[in-house]
Design a protein around this motif. Structure first.
Motif, PDB file in Angstrom:
ATOM      1  N   ASP A  75     -12.890  49.535  14.209  1.00 32.09           N
ATOM      2  CA  ASP A  75     -13.873  48.478  14.504  1.00 32.09           C
ATOM      3  C   ASP A  75     -14.048  47.541  13.306  1.00 32.09           C
ATOM      4  O   ASP A  75     -14.120  46.319  13.471  1.00 32.09           O
ATOM      5  N   GLU A 117     -10.967  45.330  13.029  1.00 28.90           N
ATOM      6  CA  GLU A 117     -10.976  44.274  14.041  1.00 28.90           C
ATOM      7  C   GLU A 117     -12.005  43.190  13.717  1.00 28.90           C
ATOM      8  O   GLU A 117     -11.745  42.005  13.941  1.00 28.90           O
ATOM      9  N   SER A 118     -13.162  43.574  13.175  1.00 28.78           N
ATOM     10  CA  SER A 118     -14.170  42.554  12.847  1.00 28.78           C
ATOM     11  C   SER A 118     -13.712  41.688  11.670  1.00 28.78           C
ATOM     12  O   SER A 118     -13.939  40.478  11.665  1.00 28.78           O
ATOM     13  N   CYS A 142     -10.549  41.035  10.912  1.00 30.10           N
ATOM     14  CA  CYS A 142      -9.492  40.168  11.463  1.00 30.10           C
ATOM     15  C   CYS A 142     -10.094  39.027  12.283  1.00 30.10           C
ATOM     16  O   CYS A 142      -9.623  37.892  12.208  1.00 30.10           O
ATOM     17  N   GLN A 143     -11.142  39.336  13.047  1.00 30.44           N
ATOM     18  CA  GLN A 143     -11.788  38.294  13.844  1.00 30.44           C
ATOM     19  C   GLN A 143     -12.427  37.242  12.936  1.00 30.44           C
ATOM     20  O   GLN A 143     -12.325  36.046  13.203  1.00 30.44           O
ATOM     21  N   TRP A 144     -13.070  37.678  11.833  1.00 26.55           N
ATOM     22  CA  TRP A 144     -13.670  36.728  10.900  1.00 26.55           C
ATOM     23  C   TRP A 144     -12.591  35.855  10.257  1.00 26.55           C
ATOM     24  O   TRP A 144     -12.766  34.640  10.135  1.00 26.55           O
ATOM     25  N   ARG A 191      -9.658  35.095  11.513  1.00 22.46           N
ATOM     26  CA  ARG A 191      -9.122  34.177  12.536  1.00 22.46           C
ATOM     27  C   ARG A 191     -10.107  33.050  12.840  1.00 22.46           C
ATOM     28  O   ARG A 191      -9.706  31.909  13.067  1.00 22.46           O
ATOM     29  N   SER A 192     -11.410  33.356  12.857  1.00 16.63           N
ATOM     30  CA  SER A 192     -12.386  32.293  13.140  1.00 16.63           C
ATOM     31  C   SER A 192     -12.500  31.328  11.954  1.00 16.63           C
ATOM     32  O   SER A 192     -12.661  30.122  12.150  1.00 16.63           O
ATOM     33  N   SER A 250      -9.372  29.095  11.955  1.00 17.47           N
ATOM     34  CA  SER A 250      -9.055  28.760  13.350  1.00 17.47           C
ATOM     35  C   SER A 250      -8.179  27.511  13.472  1.00 17.47           C
ATOM     36  O   SER A 250      -7.416  27.374  14.420  1.00 17.47           O
TER      37      SER A 250
END
Length: 180
Positions: A113, A116-117, A119-121, A123-124, A127
């Protein structure tokens, strides 16, 4: 002649990993006779007629391999889920380690988790340049070498190095702006 042998330390997570041994050709009748006599001596009196002499050396080793594997399986099959022992009285000794909970899967889920968080940060934040984010995650987080990643996507190493440098600077600026 090649023979496949299974040693107990070569059984990993229930999977058999055989070791191949090269044995010079020759008469193995003495070895086969000794094996037959040992199995005959170990057998129950009512099952002695079921014990057969092995025809080949590989057949003999296969019998030993199955016995070794079954012993390993019998010993290791319940290690994944220890049960809390039931006590009728205070005289029974308990292995304390059997009563502790195994939270390794929870730790793995928490790490996944968190990964993934992050990686999401990334990517955002990146962006507008998703190729920077992909390169940063692959090289800096997943540990893939720059050369491997460049070969994988079909780009030059210098190109990947520049993308990583720019992504690092952009992420550093984002972190510094959050702290203000």
């Amino acid at each position: 002649m090649k023979i496949r042998v299974l040693y107990e330390e070569n059984i990993k997570n229930g999977h058999k990993n055989y070791t191949t041994i090269e044995i010079p050709d020759g008469d193995y009748s003495v070895m086969l006779d000794i094996d037959y006599e040992q199995r005959l001596a170990e057998a129950n009196p009512e099952k002695k007629e079921e014990v057969k002499r092995c025809e080949t050396l590989q057949e003999m080793f296969d019998l030993m391999n199955n016995k070794e594997y079954n012993h390993w399986r019998r010993y290791h099959r319940h290690l994944g889920n220890p049960k809390t022992p039931y006590r009728k009285d205070d005289e029974v000794e308990i292995d304390v380690m059997d009563t502790f909970a195994d939270n390794s899967q929870e730790i793995e889920r928490n790490l996944q988790d968190e990964y993934e968080s992050v990686c999401q940060w990334i990517r955002s934040t990146l962006s507008k340049k998703p190729e920077w984010a992909d390169a940063f995650i692959a090289v800096r987080i997943n540990g893939i070498s720059i050369r491997e990643y460049a070969t994988f996507i079909g780009a030059s190493e210098n190109n990947i190095t520049q993308k990583l440098k720019r992504a690092k600077q952009k992420l550093r600026n984002e972190i510094e702006n959050r702290q203000i």
